[in-house]
Design a protein around this motif. Structure first.
Motif, PDB file in Angstrom:
ATOM      1  N   MET A   1      38.130  35.050  38.734  1.00 30.33           N
ATOM      2  CA  MET A   1      38.551  35.904  37.683  1.00 30.33           C
ATOM      3  C   MET A   1      38.674  37.472  38.256  1.00 30.33           C
ATOM      4  O   MET A   1      38.008  37.886  38.815  1.00 30.33           O
ATOM      5  CB  MET A   1      37.475  35.815  36.449  1.00 30.33           C
ATOM      6  N   SER A   2      40.061  37.885  37.864  1.00 30.39           N
ATOM      7  CA  SER A   2      40.242  39.140  38.338  1.00 30.39           C
ATOM      8  C   SER A   2      39.805  40.242  37.129  1.00 30.39           C
ATOM      9  O   SER A   2      39.211  39.991  36.123  1.00 30.39           O
ATOM     10  CB  SER A   2      41.766  39.435  38.420  1.00 30.39           C
ATOM     11  N   LEU A   3      39.672  41.483  37.893  1.00 26.70           N
ATOM     12  CA  LEU A   3      39.171  42.571  36.729  1.00 26.70           C
ATOM     13  C   LEU A   3      40.113  42.529  35.562  1.00 26.70           C
ATOM     14  O   LEU A   3      39.586  42.838  34.350  1.00 26.70           O
ATOM     15  CB  LEU A   3      39.171  43.973  37.558  1.00 26.70           C
ATOM     16  N   LEU A   4      41.551  42.351  35.808  1.00 30.36           N
ATOM     17  CA  LEU A   4      42.082  42.162  34.500  1.00 30.36           C
ATOM     18  C   LEU A   4      42.018  41.404  33.667  1.00 30.36           C
ATOM     19  O   LEU A   4      42.147  41.300  32.264  1.00 30.36           O
ATOM     20  CB  LEU A   4      43.936  42.289  35.076  1.00 30.36           C
ATOM     21  N   ASP A   5      41.559  40.200  34.054  1.00 30.50           N
ATOM     22  CA  ASP A   5      41.059  38.894  33.143  1.00 30.50           C
ATOM     23  C   ASP A   5      39.919  39.429  32.427  1.00 30.50           C
ATOM     24  O   ASP A   5      39.755  39.040  31.233  1.00 30.50           O
ATOM     25  CB  ASP A   5      40.862  37.687  33.914  1.00 30.50           C
ATOM     26  N   ASP A   6      38.932  40.074  33.249  1.00 31.76           N
ATOM     27  CA  ASP A   6      37.772  40.638  32.396  1.00 31.76           C
ATOM     28  C   ASP A   6      38.204  41.611  31.169  1.00 31.76           C
ATOM     29  O   ASP A   6      37.699  41.610  30.031  1.00 31.76           O
ATOM     30  CB  ASP A   6      36.915  41.372  33.288  1.00 31.76           C
ATOM     31  N   ALA A   7      39.156  42.621  31.354  1.00 30.18           N
ATOM     32  CA  ALA A   7      39.622  43.369  30.352  1.00 30.18           C
ATOM     33  C   ALA A   7      40.450  42.551  29.237  1.00 30.18           C
ATOM     34  O   ALA A   7      40.058  42.886  28.121  1.00 30.18           O
ATOM     35  CB  ALA A   7      40.672  44.263  30.933  1.00 30.18           C
ATOM     36  N   ARG A   8      41.187  41.679  29.671  1.00 28.20           N
ATOM     37  CA  ARG A   8      41.860  40.738  28.810  1.00 28.20           C
ATOM     38  C   ARG A   8      40.765  40.041  27.884  1.00 28.20           C
ATOM     39  O   ARG A   8      40.973  39.807  26.689  1.00 28.20           O
ATOM     40  CB  ARG A   8      42.560  39.539  29.479  1.00 28.20           C
ATOM     41  N   ALA A   9      39.691  39.539  28.610  1.00 30.51           N
ATOM     42  CA  ALA A   9      38.690  38.807  27.589  1.00 30.51           C
ATOM     43  C   ALA A   9      38.015  39.421  26.760  1.00 30.51           C
ATOM     44  O   ALA A   9      37.534  38.952  25.683  1.00 30.51           O
ATOM     45  CB  ALA A   9      37.646  37.965  28.710  1.00 30.51           C
ATOM     46  N   VAL A  10      37.621  40.748  26.946  1.00 27.62           N
ATOM     47  CA  VAL A  10      36.900  41.689  26.144  1.00 27.62           C
ATOM     48  C   VAL A  10      37.829  42.118  24.972  1.00 27.62           C
ATOM     49  O   VAL A  10      37.391  42.746  23.849  1.00 27.62           O
ATOM     50  CB  VAL A  10      36.088  42.777  26.932  1.00 27.62           C
ATOM     51  N   ARG A  11      39.212  42.420  25.211  1.00 24.46           N
ATOM     52  CA  ARG A  11      40.053  42.912  24.513  1.00 24.46           C
ATOM     53  C   ARG A  11      40.245  42.628  22.693  1.00 24.46           C
ATOM     54  O   ARG A  11      40.094  43.360  21.866  1.00 24.46           O
ATOM     55  CB  ARG A  11      41.448  42.810  24.666  1.00 24.46           C
ATOM     56  N   PRO A  12      39.742  41.274  22.429  1.00 25.31           N
ATOM     57  CA  PRO A  12      39.787  40.944  21.072  1.00 25.31           C
ATOM     58  C   PRO A  12      38.668  41.526  20.271  1.00 25.31           C
ATOM     59  O   PRO A  12      38.609  41.508  19.236  1.00 25.31           O
ATOM     60  CB  PRO A  12      39.579  39.227  21.249  1.00 25.31           C
ATOM     61  N   ASN A  13      37.545  42.142  21.011  1.00 24.36           N
ATOM     62  CA  ASN A  13      36.601  42.400  20.435  1.00 24.36           C
ATOM     63  C   ASN A  13      36.713  43.906  20.165  1.00 24.36           C
ATOM     64  O   ASN A  13      35.903  44.629  19.532  1.00 24.36           O
ATOM     65  CB  ASN A  13      35.322  42.494  21.377  1.00 24.36           C
TER      66      ASN A  13
ATOM     67  N   SER B   1      28.103  48.845  42.875  1.00 25.67           N
ATOM     68  CA  SER B   1      27.300  47.733  43.177  1.00 25.67           C
ATOM     69  C   SER B   1      27.935  46.312  43.199  1.00 25.67           C
ATOM     70  O   SER B   1      27.398  45.416  43.482  1.00 25.67           O
ATOM     71  CB  SER B   1      26.164  47.866  42.069  1.00 25.67           C
ATOM     72  N   GLY B   2      29.434  46.537  42.456  1.00 31.02           N
ATOM     73  CA  GLY B   2      30.094  45.127  42.204  1.00 31.02           C
ATOM     74  C   GLY B   2      29.820  44.549  40.962  1.00 31.02           C
ATOM     75  O   GLY B   2      30.776  43.644  40.532  1.00 31.02           O
ATOM     76  N   HIS B   3      29.191  45.140  39.960  1.00 32.66           N
ATOM     77  CA  HIS B   3      28.979  44.935  38.563  1.00 32.66           C
ATOM     78  C   HIS B   3      30.204  45.149  37.717  1.00 32.66           C
ATOM     79  O   HIS B   3      30.725  46.170  38.133  1.00 32.66           O
ATOM     80  CB  HIS B   3      27.646  45.496  37.955  1.00 32.66           C
ATOM     81  N   ILE B   4      30.745  44.625  36.960  1.00 28.63           N
ATOM     82  CA  ILE B   4      31.850  44.682  36.037  1.00 28.63           C
ATOM     83  C   ILE B   4      31.271  45.389  34.655  1.00 28.63           C
ATOM     84  O   ILE B   4      30.302  44.650  34.074  1.00 28.63           O
ATOM     85  CB  ILE B   4      32.378  43.527  35.854  1.00 28.63           C
ATOM     86  N   TYR B   5      31.594  46.352  33.987  1.00 36.19           N
ATOM     87  CA  TYR B   5      31.502  46.765  32.743  1.00 36.19           C
ATOM     88  C   TYR B   5      32.641  46.937  32.015  1.00 36.19           C
ATOM     89  O   TYR B   5      33.734  47.048  32.645  1.00 36.19           O
ATOM     90  CB  TYR B   5      30.782  48.261  32.996  1.00 36.19           C
ATOM     91  N   ARG B   6      32.566  46.200  30.905  1.00 35.34           N
ATOM     92  CA  ARG B   6      33.763  46.477  29.905  1.00 35.34           C
ATOM     93  C   ARG B   6      33.655  47.083  28.747  1.00 35.34           C
ATOM     94  O   ARG B   6      32.676  47.495  28.318  1.00 35.34           O
ATOM     95  CB  ARG B   6      33.841  44.806  29.451  1.00 35.34           C
ATOM     96  N   GLY B   7      34.840  47.533  28.214  1.00 32.28           N
ATOM     97  CA  GLY B   7      34.805  48.473  26.976  1.00 32.28           C
ATOM     98  C   GLY B   7      35.921  48.184  26.160  1.00 32.28           C
ATOM     99  O   GLY B   7      36.887  47.547  26.568  1.00 32.28           O
ATOM    100  N   VAL B   8      35.919  48.434  25.052  1.00 33.50           N
ATOM    101  CA  VAL B   8      37.174  48.188  24.207  1.00 33.50           C
ATOM    102  C   VAL B   8      37.381  49.459  23.190  1.00 33.50           C
ATOM    103  O   VAL B   8      36.368  50.378  23.088  1.00 33.50           O
ATOM    104  CB  VAL B   8      37.011  47.081  22.951  1.00 33.50           C
ATOM    105  N   ASN B   9      38.365  49.740  22.604  1.00 37.84           N
ATOM    106  CA  ASN B   9      38.653  51.012  21.713  1.00 37.84           C
ATOM    107  C   ASN B   9      37.947  50.652  20.383  1.00 37.84           C
ATOM    108  O   ASN B   9      37.920  49.570  19.852  1.00 37.84           O
ATOM    109  CB  ASN B   9      40.148  51.296  21.460  1.00 37.84           C
TER     110      ASN B   9
END
Length: 130
Positions: free
Chosen positions: A1-13, A31-39
């Motif tokens: 999964m790409s980082l853009l896929d992570d952004a895509r997955a959280v966007r509906p929230n 560290s390699g950890h992915i953090y997500r955010g939405v407006n």
């Protein structure tokens, strides 16, 4: 999964009942950890929070302070760049050569860097009093 896929997955929230413009962001820390955010909008404009700021806040809350990759996605005709304030926030926690991938829900992408998004950025050296 790409980082853009992570952004895509959280966007509906995203909470965007006023603008109807949902944005998702994901950042990879050193560290390699992915953090997500939405407006997150608020009826009292401009008291909302941008997706990039939300992802950065999650990273800081987890005790990390360095990001090494960024992805932002929105339902737009062309890839949407971070606002000016978020560009400065990204520059606070990422080096100038950090890759920022901007995407649309239709699949268009644009890769840039923090330096390209914010040339001549304000940094701590500007506050040196010596």
């Amino acid at each position: 999964m790409s980082l853009l896929d992570d952004a895509r997955a959280v966007r509906p929230n995203a909470y965007a009942p006023y603008s109807k413009f949902s944005v998702g962001a994901a950042i990879r820390s050193a560290s390699g950890h992915i953090y997500r955010g939405v407006n997150v909008e608020n009826v009292a404009y401009p008291e909302g929070t941008c997706a990039e700021a939300g992802a950065i806040a999650a990273m800081i809350a987890a005790g990390e302070t360095q990001l090494v990759e960024v992805a932002v996605i929105a339902d737009s005709p062309s890839p949407v760049p971070p606002c000016g304030g978020c560009r400065q926030k990204l520059a606070e926690f990422g080096a100038g050569d950090v890759v920022v991938t901007l995407g649309t829900t239709a699949g268009a992408t644009l890769q840039t860097t923090i330096s390209d998004l914010l040339p001549g950025r304000f940094d701590a050296s500007h506050m040196d009093h010596s």
